[in-house]
Motif scaffolding. Structure first.
Motif, short mmCIF file in Angstrom:
data_model
loop_
_atom_site.label_atom_id
_atom_site.label_comp_id
_atom_site.label_asym_id
_atom_site.label_seq_id
_atom_site.Cartn_x
_atom_site.Cartn_y
_atom_site.Cartn_z
N ALA A 141 45.94 27.33 39.53
CA ALA A 141 45.38 27.71 38.23
C ALA A 141 45.24 29.23 38.12
O ALA A 141 45.59 29.82 37.09
N MET A 142 44.77 29.88 39.18
CA MET A 142 44.61 31.33 39.14
C MET A 142 45.97 32.02 39.04
O MET A 142 46.10 33.04 38.36
N ALA A 143 46.98 31.45 39.67
CA ALA A 143 48.33 32.01 39.54
C ALA A 143 48.80 31.90 38.08
O ALA A 143 49.46 32.81 37.56
N SER A 194 44.03 41.87 35.20
CA SER A 194 44.39 43.28 35.06
C SER A 194 43.12 44.11 34.84
O SER A 194 42.06 43.57 34.55
N ALA A 195 43.24 45.40 34.96
CA ALA A 195 42.09 46.29 34.78
C ALA A 195 41.50 46.16 33.38
O ALA A 195 40.30 46.36 33.18
N GLU A 196 42.31 45.79 32.39
CA GLU A 196 41.84 45.66 31.01
C GLU A 196 41.14 44.33 30.75
O GLU A 196 40.49 44.15 29.73
N ASP A 197 41.27 43.38 31.65
CA ASP A 197 40.70 42.04 31.48
C ASP A 197 39.23 42.07 31.90
O ASP A 197 38.92 42.12 33.09
N ASP A 198 38.32 42.03 30.92
CA ASP A 198 36.89 42.10 31.24
C ASP A 198 36.24 40.72 31.28
O ASP A 198 35.02 40.60 31.23
N GLY A 244 38.98 37.28 35.03
CA GLY A 244 39.64 38.54 35.37
C GLY A 244 38.92 39.28 36.48
O GLY A 244 39.55 39.76 37.44
N ALA A 245 37.60 39.40 36.36
CA ALA A 245 36.81 40.11 37.37
C ALA A 245 36.91 39.41 38.73
O ALA A 245 37.03 40.06 39.77
N GLU A 246 36.87 38.09 38.72
CA GLU A 246 36.93 37.36 39.99
C GLU A 246 38.32 37.42 40.62
O GLU A 246 38.44 37.48 41.84
N ILE A 247 39.36 37.43 39.81
CA ILE A 247 40.71 37.60 40.35
C ILE A 247 40.81 38.94 41.06
O ILE A 247 41.30 39.03 42.18
N ARG A 248 40.33 39.99 40.40
CA ARG A 248 40.40 41.32 41.02
C ARG A 248 39.59 41.37 42.31
O ARG A 248 40.04 41.94 43.31
N ARG A 249 38.44 40.77 42.32
CA ARG A 249 37.54 40.89 43.48
C ARG A 249 37.90 39.95 44.63
O ARG A 249 37.82 40.34 45.80
#
Length: 179
Positions: A18-20, A29-33, A37-42
């Motif tokens: 699902a995350m893929a 992405s950096a623009e995804d707030d 989005g935050a959890e994918i980045r972290r």
């Protein structure tokens, strides 16, 4: 049977898929707030490891506790996953109270359905199932917001009894009864 579940390692493989899907749509992405989005980045670099994924699910469950560490301005929130057996279909987060910022645009409840499971009624059913949970948290009427151009999300909110209060910037603000 499709139901809300606390975050669990039992859907690990499906969650990764699902995350893929979300990432292939630009989420993370950096623009995804967004929450996703935050959890994918972290967390995504370590999600594939079983122990790290269990740590992540525990972290999500602990966010509901008043005393758990949170970023500045964050409130306790109960995260539940929408699952069918071992299949991860989506997530919903219920913020226990509103800050001034959440009152403007974030609301009490936020949700995401994985791209391959959309347009099947999951978001409507997930929100419907989460409203009694919000009620047990002392929320009589939940603020749920969506972007003005997100027709699908607007329909989800309205199908659950949401009443439009107003528009603030690019967000529509609805109040949804929880009982």
């Amino acid at each position: 049977m499709t139901a809300l579940s606390p975050p669990t390692a039992g859907v690990h493989r499906s969650f990764l898929a699902a995350m893929a899907e979300f990432q292939s749509q630009g989420r993370g992405s950096a623009e995804d707030d967004s929450m996703v989005g935050a959890e994918i980045r972290r967390f995504s670099p370590s999600w594939s490891e079983a122990e790290s994924f269990e740590t992540y699910t525990r972290w999500l469950r602990d966010l509901a506790l008043e005393e758990s560490p949170k970023p500045p301005g964050h409130v306790p929130s109960t995260t539940l996953w929408w699952v069918d057996g071992e299949e991860y279909l989506g997530r919903i987060a219920i913020r226990h109270r509103l800050t001034p910022g959440l009152l403007e645009v974030g609301g009490h409840i936020g949700y995401d359905v994985r791209p391959s499971a959309r347009r099947r009624g999951h978001a409507t059913a997930m929100l419907r199932a989460a409203l009694p949970v919000a009620r047990t948290l002392g929320i009589d009427s939940a603020l749920v917001t969506c972007d003005v151009d997100n027709v699908a999300s607007r329909k989800v909110i309205e199908h659950n009894g949401g009443v439009l209060e107003d528009q603030r910037g690019v967000k529509l603000r609805f109040w949804v009864p929880t009982g």
